[in-house]
Scaffold this motif. Sequence first.
Motif, PDB file in Angstrom:
ATOM      1  N   ASP A   1       5.723   9.059 -16.042  1.00 52.58           N
ATOM      2  CA  ASP A   1       5.489   8.075 -17.116  1.00 52.58           C
ATOM      3  C   ASP A   1       4.968   6.765 -16.531  1.00 52.58           C
ATOM      4  OD1 ASP A   1       6.369   9.820 -19.088  1.00 52.58           O
ATOM      5  OD2 ASP A   1       8.395   8.985 -19.182  1.00 52.58           O
ATOM      6  N   THR A   2       5.581   6.320 -15.450  1.00 50.47           N
ATOM      7  CA  THR A   2       5.179   5.056 -14.827  1.00 50.47           C
ATOM      8  C   THR A   2       3.761   5.138 -14.273  1.00 50.47           C
ATOM      9  OG1 THR A   2       7.486   4.607 -14.229  1.00 50.47           O
ATOM     10  CG2 THR A   2       5.798   3.353 -13.074  1.00 50.47           C
ATOM     11  N   ALA A   3       3.458   6.244 -13.613  1.00 49.79           N
ATOM     12  CA  ALA A   3       2.128   6.412 -13.029  1.00 49.79           C
ATOM     13  C   ALA A   3       1.055   6.502 -14.111  1.00 49.79           C
ATOM     14  CB  ALA A   3       2.103   7.661 -12.158  1.00 49.79           C
ATOM     15  N   VAL A   4       1.344   7.235 -15.176  1.00 50.14           N
ATOM     16  CA  VAL A   4       0.378   7.365 -16.280  1.00 50.14           C
ATOM     17  C   VAL A   4       0.173   6.007 -16.953  1.00 50.14           C
ATOM     18  CG1 VAL A   4      -0.019   8.389 -18.559  1.00 50.14           C
ATOM     19  CG2 VAL A   4       0.800   9.819 -16.671  1.00 50.14           C
ATOM     20  N   ALA A   5       1.251   5.248 -17.120  1.00 47.81           N
ATOM     21  CA  ALA A   5       1.128   3.915 -17.724  1.00 47.81           C
ATOM     22  C   ALA A   5       0.254   3.008 -16.863  1.00 47.81           C
ATOM     23  CB  ALA A   5       2.510   3.301 -17.920  1.00 47.81           C
ATOM     24  N   ALA A   6       0.397   3.099 -15.547  1.00 50.70           N
ATOM     25  CA  ALA A   6      -0.434   2.298 -14.648  1.00 50.70           C
ATOM     26  C   ALA A   6      -1.902   2.703 -14.770  1.00 50.70           C
ATOM     27  CB  ALA A   6       0.044   2.470 -13.208  1.00 50.70           C
ATOM     28  N   ALA A   7      -2.143   4.011 -14.844  1.00 51.84           N
ATOM     29  CA  ALA A   7      -3.514   4.490 -14.991  1.00 51.84           C
ATOM     30  C   ALA A   7      -4.105   4.088 -16.338  1.00 51.84           C
ATOM     31  CB  ALA A   7      -3.542   6.014 -14.836  1.00 51.84           C
ATOM     32  N   ARG A   8      -3.284   4.125 -17.371  1.00 46.52           N
ATOM     33  CA  ARG A   8      -3.774   3.730 -18.709  1.00 46.52           C
ATOM     34  C   ARG A   8      -4.142   2.252 -18.739  1.00 46.52           C
ATOM     35  NH1 ARG A   8      -6.368   6.067 -22.083  1.00 46.52           N
ATOM     36  NH2 ARG A   8      -4.918   7.829 -21.982  1.00 46.52           N
ATOM     37  N   LYS A   9      -3.314   1.424 -18.133  1.00 40.20           N
ATOM     38  CA  LYS A   9      -3.598  -0.017 -18.103  1.00 40.20           C
ATOM     39  C   LYS A   9      -4.881  -0.305 -17.325  1.00 40.20           C
ATOM     40  CE  LYS A   9      -1.556  -4.482 -16.841  1.00 40.20           C
ATOM     41  NZ  LYS A   9      -0.368  -5.170 -16.250  1.00 40.20           N
ATOM     42  N   ALA A  10      -5.120   0.465 -16.270  1.00 42.99           N
ATOM     43  CA  ALA A  10      -6.297   0.225 -15.435  1.00 42.99           C
ATOM     44  C   ALA A  10      -7.575   0.795 -16.031  1.00 42.99           C
ATOM     45  CB  ALA A  10      -6.075   0.837 -14.047  1.00 42.99           C
ATOM     46  N   PHE A  11      -7.447   1.701 -17.002  1.00 43.92           N
ATOM     47  CA  PHE A  11      -8.619   2.440 -17.479  1.00 43.92           C
ATOM     48  C   PHE A  11      -9.686   1.543 -18.096  1.00 43.92           C
ATOM     49  CE2 PHE A  11     -10.572   4.730 -21.184  1.00 43.92           C
ATOM     50  CZ  PHE A  11     -11.537   5.387 -20.434  1.00 43.92           C
TER      51      PHE A  11
ATOM     52  N   GLN B   1      -6.812  -0.570   1.321  1.00 43.38           N
ATOM     53  CA  GLN B   1      -7.776  -1.209   2.219  1.00 43.38           C
ATOM     54  C   GLN B   1      -9.151  -1.353   1.576  1.00 43.38           C
ATOM     55  OE1 GLN B   1      -7.655   1.066   5.900  1.00 43.38           O
ATOM     56  NE2 GLN B   1      -5.428   1.001   5.906  1.00 43.38           N
ATOM     57  N   ALA B   2      -9.501  -0.421   0.696  1.00 42.81           N
ATOM     58  CA  ALA B   2     -10.808  -0.477   0.028  1.00 42.81           C
ATOM     59  C   ALA B   2     -10.821  -1.478  -1.112  1.00 42.81           C
ATOM     60  CB  ALA B   2     -11.185   0.908  -0.490  1.00 42.81           C
ATOM     61  N   GLY B   3      -9.657  -1.982  -1.492  1.00 49.23           N
ATOM     62  CA  GLY B   3      -9.591  -2.940  -2.586  1.00 49.23           C
ATOM     63  C   GLY B   3      -9.749  -2.326  -3.958  1.00 49.23           C
ATOM     64  N   ILE B   4      -9.502  -1.026  -4.077  1.00 44.47           N
ATOM     65  CA  ILE B   4      -9.577  -0.381  -5.389  1.00 44.47           C
ATOM     66  C   ILE B   4      -8.575  -1.054  -6.324  1.00 44.47           C
ATOM     67  CG2 ILE B   4      -9.371   1.810  -6.632  1.00 44.47           C
ATOM     68  CD1 ILE B   4     -11.579   1.892  -4.570  1.00 44.47           C
ATOM     69  N   PRO B   5      -8.968  -1.418  -7.536  1.00 46.21           N
ATOM     70  CA  PRO B   5      -8.035  -2.087  -8.453  1.00 46.21           C
ATOM     71  C   PRO B   5      -6.771  -1.267  -8.685  1.00 46.21           C
ATOM     72  CG  PRO B   5     -10.271  -2.273  -9.272  1.00 46.21           C
ATOM     73  CD  PRO B   5     -10.337  -1.346  -8.101  1.00 46.21           C
ATOM     74  N   ALA B   6      -5.676  -1.964  -8.867  1.00 46.09           N
ATOM     75  CA  ALA B   6      -4.381  -1.320  -9.059  1.00 46.09           C
ATOM     76  C   ALA B   6      -4.413  -0.384 -10.257  1.00 46.09           C
ATOM     77  CB  ALA B   6      -3.290  -2.378  -9.241  1.00 46.09           C
ATOM     78  N   GLY B   7      -3.829   0.797 -10.089  1.00 50.08           N
ATOM     79  CA  GLY B   7      -3.693   1.756 -11.181  1.00 50.08           C
ATOM     80  C   GLY B   7      -4.846   2.723 -11.335  1.00 50.08           C
ATOM     81  N   VAL B   8      -5.953   2.499 -10.635  1.00 52.88           N
ATOM     82  CA  VAL B   8      -7.101   3.399 -10.774  1.00 52.88           C
ATOM     83  C   VAL B   8      -6.791   4.762 -10.173  1.00 52.88           C
ATOM     84  CG1 VAL B   8      -9.505   3.793 -10.082  1.00 52.88           C
ATOM     85  CG2 VAL B   8      -8.788   1.548 -10.912  1.00 52.88           C
TER      86      VAL B   8
ATOM     87  N   PRO C   1       3.205   7.133   5.122  1.00 51.33           N
ATOM     88  CA  PRO C   1       3.900   6.736   3.905  1.00 51.33           C
ATOM     89  C   PRO C   1       4.763   7.872   3.374  1.00 51.33           C
ATOM     90  CG  PRO C   1       1.554   6.208   3.798  1.00 51.33           C
ATOM     91  CD  PRO C   1       1.741   7.102   4.977  1.00 51.33           C
ATOM     92  N   THR C   2       5.875   7.523   2.767  1.00 54.75           N
ATOM     93  CA  THR C   2       6.771   8.527   2.193  1.00 54.75           C
ATOM     94  C   THR C   2       7.040   8.294   0.712  1.00 54.75           C
ATOM     95  OG1 THR C   2       8.715   7.226   2.839  1.00 54.75           O
ATOM     96  CG2 THR C   2       7.938   8.895   4.399  1.00 54.75           C
ATOM     97  N   GLY C   3       6.623   7.151   0.179  1.00 56.21           N
ATOM     98  CA  GLY C   3       6.890   6.843  -1.221  1.00 56.21           C
ATOM     99  C   GLY C   3       5.807   7.359  -2.146  1.00 56.21           C
ATOM    100  N   LEU C   4       6.056   7.267  -3.434  1.00 52.52           N
ATOM    101  CA  LEU C   4       5.022   7.514  -4.435  1.00 52.52           C
ATOM    102  C   LEU C   4       4.061   6.336  -4.414  1.00 52.52           C
ATOM    103  CD1 LEU C   4       7.394   8.530  -7.386  1.00 52.52           C
ATOM    104  CD2 LEU C   4       6.493  10.006  -5.569  1.00 52.52           C
ATOM    105  N   PHE C   5       2.783   6.587  -4.653  1.00 46.77           N
ATOM    106  CA  PHE C   5       1.790   5.509  -4.658  1.00 46.77           C
ATOM    107  C   PHE C   5       1.387   5.237  -6.104  1.00 46.77           C
ATOM    108  CE2 PHE C   5      -2.551   3.781  -4.225  1.00 46.77           C
ATOM    109  CZ  PHE C   5      -2.293   2.722  -3.370  1.00 46.77           C
ATOM    110  N   ILE C   6       1.969   4.189  -6.680  1.00 51.50           N
ATOM    111  CA  ILE C   6       1.742   3.850  -8.089  1.00 51.50           C
ATOM    112  C   ILE C   6       1.363   2.382  -8.187  1.00 51.50           C
ATOM    113  CG2 ILE C   6       2.799   3.705 -10.384  1.00 51.50           C
ATOM    114  CD1 ILE C   6       4.677   5.966  -9.575  1.00 51.50           C
ATOM    115  N   ASN C   7       0.278   2.122  -8.874  1.00 56.79           N
ATOM    116  CA  ASN C   7      -0.182   0.745  -9.075  1.00 56.79           C
ATOM    117  C   ASN C   7      -0.453   0.042  -7.744  1.00 56.79           C
ATOM    118  OD1 ASN C   7      -0.964  -0.602 -11.393  1.00 56.79           O
ATOM    119  ND2 ASN C   7       0.858  -1.893 -11.443  1.00 56.79           N
ATOM    120  N   ASN C   8      -0.988   0.808  -6.795  1.00 63.45           N
ATOM    121  CA  ASN C   8      -1.372   0.300  -5.468  1.00 63.45           C
ATOM    122  C   ASN C   8      -0.194  -0.105  -4.591  1.00 63.45           C
ATOM    123  OD1 ASN C   8      -4.044   0.736  -6.144  1.00 63.45           O
ATOM    124  ND2 ASN C   8      -4.743  -1.238  -5.376  1.00 63.45           N
TER     125      ASN C   8
END
Length: 506
Positions: free
Chosen positions: A70-80, A217-224, A29-36
């Motif tokens: 900002d986008t990554a933190v927002a995803a983490a905040r929503k998932a918290f 693959q582990a099915g971790i919820p998006a944003g965690v 992978p070469t992209g940022l990994f945000i919100n799965n």
Amino acid sequence: MPSANGNGTAVEPLSIKLALPNGVTYNQPTGLFINNEFVKSSTEEKITVIDPATEKEIAAVYAASPADIDTAVAAARKAFKPWKKLPAAKRGDYLLKLTELIDRDRELFAAIDAWDNGKTYEEALTIDMEEAYHVFKYYSGFADKIFGKTIETHPQKLTYCLQEPLGVCAQIIPWNYPFMMLAWKVAPAIACGNTVVIKSSELTPLSVLYFGKLIQQAGIPAGVINIVSGLGGVAGAAMAGHMDVDKVAFTGSTATGKKIMAAASNNLKSITLECGGKSPSLVFKDCDLEQTVKWTYLGAIGNQGEVCSATTRIYVEDDFYDTFMEAFVAYTKEMDKVGLPFEEGNVQGAQVSEGQFNKVMAYIEKGNAEGAKLYYGGERRGTSGYFISPTVFGDITEDMTIVKEEIFGPVVVIGRFSDVDDAVEKANNTVYGLAAAVFTENITRAHQIAADLEAGVVWINESNDCHFGIPFGGVKQTGFGREMGPYAMDMYTHTKAVQVNLGANL
């Protein structure tokens, strides 16, 4: 997007097919990994990843901007909130699934880290990946064992304490142990119910990004778990100063740690800092010479000397100095197997980058200029790649630059002490306080010295022997807070006191 050396071809969006030096091909992978999801950075700027052993380009990955943070933190905040409220045993199940996937891919992870870090494949496999696997396994079992307590205050009152997750954790890891440092930080944080945004070093982003595939693959919820590549002064600074981040965990230099601490003060974030070190080994004449030489060499020059807790200052009892030095130099010659990371039999690979290579060579020049005696090494190896011979300086004085400053390369300095007080004084004569080692068969003396050493970790008759169940961290300008073991759970939770009146009158 093929890499410059021609072994990369686009195979799917934000992923390229690469051929590792050992012949294995995989999709990187070469992209940022945000919100799965792997996504481009907002600016589409990229970081070029260089193979330290050949100086050739491996690939280019997207570099996060402050807007991407900002986008990554927002995803983490929503998932918290949903992650926090998930039954603890379920969080443990997710961690266990990640553990199984890490075990499945451990050879691939080791090869990726050896490629873009420069360490030997054997070391990456047997040390880094073994540790990472056990860290995730350990905290998978810890997720449902975070206990509060009750406090007796009055017969008609109930008081109890809860350990609660902090929230969104920004985690910034170094280049010397890319995937292992990810494990140290991510596993305890999410086990406690936090969500994370983790940034790799710009020098070694590949294995950290590949971990995003395992999260899917582990099915971790998006944003965690969100993963970003990026420059420290851009992405790292944005994370440390972000107003919606509750915790910063950083491993790196003391100079950068001070900047992190200042930036995190804007909303009084919780902070864990594990920064620089210049750790000592104290060698007494009653030690087991053969074992002491092996441990002190490993403690100073293992992993190309790129270890924050490396015990690179060795002090030897006066009338044992010549005996020890002769044995240490002989063992250094025996272990001088510097070369390509995937070449069988090599025990030392390349320094991580041209910048780090130049820094280490400048320290070697400084040691020679200031009058330290060069007993072995001190030169570049080969005409390409960032290889430096294991280097031994002796006859040092406390005012020498190579004695005072962290080199972070395969350079050890060896001096003398006259008695226990002199040994402890020289060991503590540093602004750092991460680790120390004592070598003696007198166990009473060893424990007494351990109590007097200003360090977060003390080894007796060994060095740099880390374990996932043992706390790791330092004092003084090494930083504060502890990683590993149950102590890490304290770094990712806060204590809430609840007081209940069961009928007591005012």
